[in-house]
Every structure is written in C-alpha cells, then in structure tokens.
Design an enzyme around this catalytic site. Structure first.
Site, PDB file in Angstrom:
ATOM      1  N   ASN A  32      31.267  48.672  19.321  1.00  0.00           N
ATOM      2  CA  ASN A  32      30.557  49.887  18.909  1.00  0.00           C
ATOM      3  C   ASN A  32      31.514  51.069  18.769  1.00  0.00           C
ATOM      4  OD1 ASN A  32      31.149  50.498  21.541  1.00  0.00           O
ATOM      5  ND2 ASN A  32      29.041  50.935  22.176  1.00  0.00           N
ATOM      6  N   SER A 124      37.765  40.753  36.894  1.00  0.00           N
ATOM      7  CA  SER A 124      38.839  41.599  37.411  1.00  0.00           C
ATOM      8  C   SER A 124      39.178  41.209  38.842  1.00  0.00           C
ATOM      9  CB  SER A 124      38.335  43.044  37.381  1.00  0.00           C
ATOM     10  OG  SER A 124      39.149  43.860  38.173  1.00  0.00           O
ATOM     11  N   TYR A 149      31.413  49.675  38.916  1.00  0.00           N
ATOM     12  CA  TYR A 149      32.141  48.904  37.907  1.00  0.00           C
ATOM     13  C   TYR A 149      32.476  47.506  38.443  1.00  0.00           C
ATOM     14  CZ  TYR A 149      36.154  46.996  35.440  1.00  0.00           C
ATOM     15  OH  TYR A 149      37.012  46.124  34.793  1.00  0.00           O
ATOM     16  N   LYS A 153      31.165  43.427  37.444  1.00  0.00           N
ATOM     17  CA  LYS A 153      32.000  42.232  37.205  1.00  0.00           C
ATOM     18  C   LYS A 153      31.521  41.082  38.098  1.00  0.00           C
ATOM     19  CE  LYS A 153      34.545  43.911  34.056  1.00  0.00           C
ATOM     20  NZ  LYS A 153      34.244  43.474  32.692  1.00  0.00           N
TER      21      LYS A 153
END
Ligand code: NAD
Ligand code: UFG
Length: 335
Positions: A32, A124, A149, A153
């Site tokens: 996007n 991660s 965040y 994950k």
C-alpha cells in the site's frame, strides 16, 4: 514459482524480490506504499532486468486483495507487509494489531480459499524476549514479548502453526530475523527510515549524512565486550537469499518450521560504529546515554537449523554491511 510478495516494495521485500527474480521465480508485489515508494519497482527492474507486477493494495482491504488472487494463480506467498516500529506500537497498539493481525488473517483466508499452500512469514528475534540464554535457539519457543509489535509477531507465529495443524497439506517457514542492515551493492535499494530512526545503523547513517548531530549510545554498562549492547547484524542481501531458500523449502515440504536468520555472531554498538567509520572514512560523533528501556544486553542466533534445513549461511561481514549502507546513504543524499 509464481510468488505473491506482500510488502515487496519495502526494505527487506525489495531485496528479496531481486533475489527471487535472479533465481528464476515470478514475482507479484502487493504493497500500500505506506512505508515505501512505487519507484522501488523501477529500481528492482534496473537491478534484475525484470519489472515485477505491482498492485497498490492494502492487505486490510480484503475485497481488493481478493482481486489479486483472482487475477493470478500463485504457488506461494512471502508475507512482509506490516508495521514495524517498536515504540510506535506501544503508543498505538490497536493500529498495530489491526494491520499486523487482521491484515495477515485476510491474507491467510484468501490463501486458503485459493489453495495457495506455501508461506514464508517475517518474524523476529524479538519473540525470544529476555527469557532465554544466547545463542537463541528455535526450540526455545516463544518468550515474553515486551511491546505490541513483538506480540503481533508472536501471534502470527501461533496463527500460522494452528492453521497448518488444521490442514496438513499446508506448508510454512517462519523466519526469525535478527538485525538486518546494509543495502544492495548497486546502491539503488536500501532502508529509507520514516522520521527519526529508532534502529542503530539507520541512525548512524543520518549522523554521517549530517542530518543528526551525534549517535546516542544507549548505555555502556552492560555485561558485554565494551559495555554496549550486542546484536547479530545480518546483511539484507543475505537475508533476502534466505527467503529464496525458505520458499523453495516450503514448496517441497509440509508442516511448519521456525528458522532463525542471523550470522551467529554478535557485534557491540561501538564495534558497529568503528566499522561504519572505516566505511565512510571519518569519525562519527557519539554520546553515551542511559540504557534504552526494554533493551536486552546481548542477542545473537544459533544458526544451525538454517544451515541444516535450508543450506543457508550468511556470507557478508560487518565491514561489507556498513560499506553498502554508506553507499546507499550517499546515493540518497544525491537524490
Ligand atoms: P518496511 O516497512 O520497509 O516494509 C514493509 C512494507 O509493507 C512497506 O513497504 C509498507 O508500505 C508495506 N505495508 C505495511 N502495511 C501494509 C498493508 N496494510 N498493506 C499493504 N502493504 C503494507 O519493513 P521491513 O524492514 O522491510 O520489514 C519487513 C517485515 O519484516 C515486517 O513484517 C517487519 O516487521 C519484519 N521484520 C523486520 C525487521 C527489521 O529490522 N527491519 C526485523 C524483524 C522483522
Ligand atoms: N542503539 C543505540 N543507539 C541508537 C539505536 C540503537 O545505541 O540510536 C543500540 C541499542 O541500544 C541496541 C543496538 O543499538 O543495543 C541495536 O538496536 P536497534 O534498535 O538497531 O535494534 P534492536 O535489536 O533493539 O531491535 C531490532 C528491531 C526489532 C527486532 C529486533 C530483533 O528494531 O524490531 O531487532 O530482530 F525485533
């Protein structure tokens, strides 16, 4: 294979598209452009000689995302699209959960509907949290994440694992990245940070470019070689090559594998600073500050599984990582 790459104009995605094309795969990008630009498509073409198909589509927009699946018969998906700023995720958690979880679920549902069974997901090292001893091994599982965040994950890892348990014909490789830095040797693609960089190397690059006065070294009282934090930095081109191996592995196996992608070596903040000074040929000003909340002292990967399962071993050293980052920074300044 024909591969859908979400987030393919981003930092890691663009380097991965170059390596996929070099290995003979066909790439279709969905992005996007929230954190990248359409010009990256031209840069990928300049490097690889092939212009990937591109849809400017938001993965949260399921209707338009479905059109991409209707127009293409994919063999596999590499899913990079997402937000990645740790600090921002603490301030606007719902935005992070919406983009990184709801967006991913849209994608996984369409993969199911259109029977696209092979997936590589960007996870991660942050999912290990501070719970385990280094080197981090995949079998440790999931630790305690310290920010939304990281939790997105961890949740994606759990969703993919459950999804594949429910359908034994599915295949996924979850890659746990350590600290990707550097840029393509052409100097055409690299990391373009949005606002004030949070990460070490993008911050150093801006100090070198004269955009920041000095590096703030977050603490020099850790139990490490020189008191500064130690991380496993990996060249983004090595990381991109790991994706090619991972998607080819996924396509020829079933089930879910979690695999670390790092070099297995740790460098301190001061060691990275010295390597960057060597690359740019000048001294880089810095000031030692208090520790950054949430940081751990040392983080590096056990790379045995990547070598064994994927035949992957990182090739670039810290000097090459800094030299390539510096070349890209100089090119950015000229634009
Ligand atoms: P990036 O921001 O450069 O790339 C992500 C891309 O996804 C961007 O081009 C952005 O425009 C796009 N995107 C974001 N939300 C989207 C949406 N809803 N729909 C469509 N496109 C969307 O980040 P990156 O460094 O290349 O990271 C790629 C992935 O790897 C991310 O999932 C990130 O969390 C993960 N990761 C990155 C690091 C790192 O240090 N860079 C470390 C571990 C994991
Ligand atoms: N650091 C500084 N000054 C800075 C920035 C960082 O001294 O301006 C230090 C940090 O304290 C740390 C090291 O440099 O010791 C690396 O910090 P980064 O912010 O570059 O990277 P992190 O290891 O903290 O986190 C990164 C990503 C996370 C990801 C994690 C593991 O930001 O999203 O790697 O992959 F989860």
């Amino acid at each position: 294979m024909k591969i859908l790459v979400t987030g393919g104009t981003g930092y890691i995605g663009s380097h991965t598209c170059v390596e996929l094309i070099a290995s003979g795969h066909e790439v279709v990008i969905v992005d996007n452009l929230y954190n990248s630009s359409a010009d990256v498509i031209n840069k990928i073409e300049k490097i690889s000689g092939v212009k990937p198909a591109f849809y400017q589509t938001d993965i949260l927009d399921k209707e338009n995302l479905e059109k991409v699946f209707q127009e293409n018969k994919f063999d596999a998906v590499i899913h990079f699209a997402g937000y990645k700023a740790v600090g921002e995720s603490v301030a606007i958690p719902l935005t992070y959960y919406e983009n990184n979880i709801a967006g991913s679920i849209n994608l996984y549902q369409l993969m199911k509907k259109y029977q696209v069974r092979n997936l590589v997901f960007s996870s991660s090292a942050t999912v290990y949290g501070d719970d385990f001893e280094v080197p981090f091994k995949e079998e440790y599982g999931l630790g305690t994440t310290t920010n939304p965040y990281g939790t997105t994950k961890k949740m994606n890892e759990m969703i993919i694992t459950d999804m594949n348990k429910a359908d034994e014909n599915n295949s996924a490789v979850i890659l746990r990245y350590f600290n990707p830095i550097g840029a393509h040797e052409s100097g055409l693609i690299g990391e373009v940070p949005n606002g004030i960089p949070n990460n070490l190397v993008p911050y150093i690059a801006q100090v070198v470019a004269g955009q920041r006065d000095f590096l703030r070294v977050w603490g020099n009282d850790y139990d490490t070689v020189d008191g500064t934090g130690v991380r496993d930095y990996i060249h983004v081109v090595d990381l991109a090559k790991a994706h090619v191996k991972a998607i080819e592995y996924a396509a020829s196996h079933k089930g879910t594998e979690v695999i670390n992608v790092g070099t297995g070596k740790g460098y301190s903040v001061m060691q990275v600073l010295k390597a960057y000074e060597k690359a740019c040929g000048k001294q880089i000003p810095y000031k030692v500050m208090d520790r950054r909340p949430g940081d751990i002292a040392v983080c590096y990967a056990d790379t045995t599984k990547a070598e064994k399962l994927l035949g992957f071993k990182a090739q670039y050293d810290i000097d090459e990582m800094c030299a390539d980052s510096y070349r890209f920074t100089c090119n950015l300044a000229k634009q």
